[in-house]
Design a protein around this motif. Structure first.
Motif, short mmCIF file in Angstrom:
data_model
loop_
_atom_site.label_atom_id
_atom_site.label_comp_id
_atom_site.label_asym_id
_atom_site.label_seq_id
_atom_site.Cartn_x
_atom_site.Cartn_y
_atom_site.Cartn_z
N GLY A 38 2.15 -6.26 8.51
CA GLY A 38 2.47 -6.50 6.76
C GLY A 38 3.49 -4.93 6.25
N THR A 39 4.21 -5.17 7.46
CA THR A 39 5.26 -4.20 6.93
C THR A 39 6.49 -5.12 6.52
OG1 THR A 39 6.34 -4.35 8.92
CG2 THR A 39 4.64 -1.66 8.35
N SER A 40 6.45 -5.94 6.38
CA SER A 40 7.54 -7.17 6.14
C SER A 40 7.25 -8.18 6.03
CB SER A 40 8.98 -7.07 6.95
OG SER A 40 9.08 -7.93 7.78
N LEU A 41 7.90 -9.30 5.46
CA LEU A 41 7.59 -10.75 5.00
C LEU A 41 8.69 -11.40 4.91
CD1 LEU A 41 5.62 -10.76 1.84
CD2 LEU A 41 5.05 -10.77 3.46
N PRO A 42 8.48 -12.69 6.14
CA PRO A 42 9.70 -13.21 6.39
C PRO A 42 10.61 -14.06 5.03
CG PRO A 42 7.82 -15.16 6.18
CD PRO A 42 7.40 -13.42 6.15
N THR A 43 11.55 -14.87 5.28
CA THR A 43 12.08 -14.89 3.86
C THR A 43 11.49 -16.23 3.98
OG1 THR A 43 13.66 -17.03 5.20
CG2 THR A 43 14.72 -13.50 4.39
N GLU A 44 12.06 -17.14 2.51
CA GLU A 44 11.49 -18.22 2.09
C GLU A 44 12.01 -19.33 3.95
OE1 GLU A 44 11.28 -19.98 -2.07
OE2 GLU A 44 10.60 -18.03 -2.58
N GLU A 45 13.30 -19.27 3.64
CA GLU A 45 13.76 -20.04 4.72
C GLU A 45 12.98 -20.35 5.86
OE1 GLU A 45 17.96 -20.56 7.52
OE2 GLU A 45 17.63 -20.23 4.52
N GLU A 46 12.99 -19.13 6.02
CA GLU A 46 11.94 -18.01 7.68
C GLU A 46 10.61 -19.32 7.29
OE1 GLU A 46 14.61 -14.06 9.17
OE2 GLU A 46 12.91 -14.52 7.48
N ALA A 47 9.99 -18.76 6.47
CA ALA A 47 8.35 -19.45 6.29
C ALA A 47 8.51 -20.15 5.83
CB ALA A 47 8.64 -18.60 5.04
N VAL A 48 9.31 -21.39 5.50
CA VAL A 48 9.37 -22.72 5.87
C VAL A 48 9.82 -23.40 7.11
CG1 VAL A 48 10.69 -25.34 5.08
CG2 VAL A 48 9.76 -23.67 3.74
N LYS A 49 10.77 -22.55 7.77
CA LYS A 49 10.89 -23.05 9.24
C LYS A 49 8.87 -22.53 10.34
CE LYS A 49 14.21 -22.18 12.56
NZ LYS A 49 15.25 -21.43 13.03
N PHE A 50 8.91 -21.89 10.05
CA PHE A 50 7.55 -21.21 10.54
C PHE A 50 6.34 -22.79 10.73
CE2 PHE A 50 3.32 -19.12 10.20
CZ PHE A 50 2.92 -18.85 12.14
N ALA A 51 6.85 -22.93 8.96
CA ALA A 51 5.50 -23.52 8.58
C ALA A 51 5.79 -25.29 9.46
CB ALA A 51 5.33 -23.41 6.93
N ASP A 52 7.32 -25.46 9.60
CA ASP A 52 7.42 -26.93 10.45
C ASP A 52 7.02 -26.62 11.86
OD1 ASP A 52 7.66 -27.75 8.01
OD2 ASP A 52 9.87 -27.62 8.01
N ILE A 53 7.69 -25.90 11.98
CA ILE A 53 7.47 -25.29 13.51
C ILE A 53 6.50 -25.45 14.27
CG2 ILE A 53 7.74 -24.06 15.81
CD1 ILE A 53 10.42 -23.28 14.40
N PHE A 54 4.76 -25.12 13.45
CA PHE A 54 3.43 -24.59 14.18
C PHE A 54 2.37 -25.92 13.13
CE2 PHE A 54 5.61 -20.75 14.76
CZ PHE A 54 5.64 -21.11 16.04
N ALA A 55 3.63 -26.77 12.48
CA ALA A 55 2.79 -27.51 11.49
C ALA A 55 1.40 -27.81 10.70
CB ALA A 55 1.68 -28.64 12.88
N LEU A 56 1.89 -26.78 9.97
CA LEU A 56 1.04 -25.99 8.36
C LEU A 56 1.87 -25.88 7.62
CD1 LEU A 56 1.36 -22.05 10.05
CD2 LEU A 56 -0.59 -23.98 10.35
N PRO A 57 1.24 -26.03 6.39
CA PRO A 57 1.09 -27.19 4.74
C PRO A 57 1.78 -25.96 4.08
CG PRO A 57 -1.46 -26.80 5.14
CD PRO A 57 -0.91 -26.28 6.41
N ARG A 58 3.45 -26.46 3.99
CA ARG A 58 4.45 -25.15 3.90
C ARG A 58 3.96 -24.50 2.86
NH1 ARG A 58 10.16 -28.57 3.31
NH2 ARG A 58 10.60 -28.92 5.58
N ASN A 59 3.48 -25.64 1.28
CA ASN A 59 2.76 -24.56 0.41
C ASN A 59 1.90 -23.75 0.70
OD1 ASN A 59 0.90 -26.63 1.10
ND2 ASN A 59 0.03 -26.78 -1.12
N ILE A 60 1.09 -23.40 1.78
CA ILE A 60 0.55 -22.23 2.17
C ILE A 60 0.99 -21.59 2.31
CG2 ILE A 60 -1.48 -22.32 2.89
CD1 ILE A 60 -3.00 -24.80 3.07
N VAL A 61 2.15 -21.74 3.30
CA VAL A 61 2.73 -20.22 4.07
C VAL A 61 3.45 -19.79 2.79
CG1 VAL A 61 4.54 -19.84 5.78
CG2 VAL A 61 2.14 -21.19 6.52
N LEU A 62 4.52 -20.58 1.92
CA LEU A 62 5.11 -20.08 1.17
C LEU A 62 4.33 -18.70 0.07
CD1 LEU A 62 7.55 -22.95 0.22
CD2 LEU A 62 7.93 -20.43 1.59
N SER A 63 3.14 -19.24 0.07
CA SER A 63 1.76 -19.11 -1.71
C SER A 63 1.45 -17.51 -0.73
CB SER A 63 0.75 -19.65 -1.56
OG SER A 63 -0.05 -20.16 -0.82
N THR A 64 1.78 -17.59 0.08
CA THR A 64 1.12 -16.01 1.11
C THR A 64 1.91 -15.12 0.95
OG1 THR A 64 1.42 -16.69 2.99
CG2 THR A 64 -0.58 -17.26 2.55
#
Length: 69
Positions: A38-64
């Motif tokens: 929790g000392t850093s966060l992914p960029t929006e691009e990294e968060a979207v890629k994370f959501a896509d790779i692990f089949a998570l809703p983009r909007n939820i990951v981005l909101s976090t």
């Protein structure tokens, strides 16, 4: 829910290592470790890629990451 919580849940539920996630996102292991801590966060691009790779809703990951920043 925080991005760190989502990341740790994915790792635990699917027995993924930090290295596995880092490799899939093309980032250094240390970056994923900082997300876990929790000392850093992914960029929006990294968060979207994370959501896509692990089949998570983009909007939820981005909101976090928006909420946590």
């Amino acid at each position: 829910m925080t991005f760190s919580t989502i990341l740790k849940t994915i790792e635990r539920e699917y027995s993924f290592s930090c290295c596995y996630i880092a490799d899939n996102l093309s980032v250094p292991d240390e970056v994923v470790e900082s997300w876990e801590e929790g000392t850093s966060l992914p960029t929006e691009e990294e968060a979207v890629k994370f959501a896509d790779i692990f089949a998570l809703p983009r909007n939820i990951v981005l909101s976090t990451i928006r909420k946590d920043s």
